[in-house]
Design an enzyme around this catalytic site. Sequence first.
Site, PDB file in Angstrom:
ATOM      1  CE1 TYR A  56      -3.071  -3.007   0.337  1.00  0.00           C
ATOM      2  CE2 TYR A  56      -3.210  -2.639   2.702  1.00  0.00           C
ATOM      3  CZ  TYR A  56      -3.556  -3.369   1.579  1.00  0.00           C
ATOM      4  OH  TYR A  56      -4.399  -4.453   1.701  1.00  0.00           O
ATOM      5  CG  HIS A 140      -0.822  -8.665   0.300  1.00  0.00           C
ATOM      6  ND1 HIS A 140      -0.381  -7.364   0.289  1.00  0.00           N
ATOM      7  CD2 HIS A 140      -2.128  -8.622  -0.065  1.00  0.00           C
ATOM      8  CE1 HIS A 140      -1.368  -6.570  -0.054  1.00  0.00           C
ATOM      9  NE2 HIS A 140      -2.447  -7.312  -0.282  1.00  0.00           N
TER      10      HIS A 140
END
Length: 337
Positions: A56, A140
Amino acid sequence: MGRRQVGGTTVELTGLGFGASAIGNLYRVTTATDAAAAVDAAWEAGLRYFDTAPHYGLGLSERRLGAALRGRPRDEYVVSSKVGRLLVPNEEPRGVDSEGFVVRDDLRRRWDFSRDGVLRSIEDTLKRTGLDRLDLVYLHDPDDHWRQAADEAVPALAELRDQGVIGAIGAGMNQSAMLARFLRETAADVVMLAGRYTLLDQSALDDVLPAAQELGKSVVAVGVFNSGLLSSDRPTEGMRYDYQEAPQALVTRARAIAEVCSAHGTTLPAAAIAFPSSHPTIINVTLGMRTAEQVGRNVQLHRQHIPASLWDDLRTQGLIRSDVPAANGPGRSARCL
């Protein structure tokens, strides 16, 4: 203020979580002031679960979240981050990140689910956040890396969990089938399920949710608006579903669900947030939040009373699957912040 336990671990999550992808400049710039105010507003509203990732904003989300939480009692909140994408120097920068975040691309992501990659990723995250520990760590998006993720990454995380370095481990993905494999075939305690148990897609009932229920493990629901189609009271053409323009058939169905919501005195976004918790394995809904105003709206939606009869009517009208479990008790009694 209630919390729910992650699997058989000591980690507990509030029913609503703060997703920190937006404060990493997802799709557009968010100022540092707005990012800090968003975290402050979440804290004041009682949220104590914060989720971030190196992906992110190429670390920006982690840095901002860590700075905003600094000075708060560490034992009062839970932070999760993710492994699988290492941040390394970018030898050919073009100026701006190419994966949806408005940040400089001095760094780039490199897939790595090896043991060494996991350990390095966690160390880097701790440096960026300034935290002394991570409470929860997810793999992830390991979609294309099952073998290495299952054989190397999960055992590395399990060792850290068993040593008390981290509290719980899991995986986060946009699909449910492989998440079910992580629950059934590895030491994962929890999975982060994106978009596959919503008012428009209940496919997780076929795999990951039964696996979690059978094994006593947990699910965190994200992507509950399916990229936007469920985020407004009256869906319109041109809204997005799973990152693309929504097909007309789904827009029509979302509108029909919105009409039923209105008849029960609530709204489509409020029902979309409440819906995942109708399943007993889903312990938390985490929403992306960019500003204090967004936090306020999400908290207000989360606190809305949702009558149990809404789910009954949606089942009867064929707008959700007939095997969606009934809500536990009247209204929102099964949910907590």
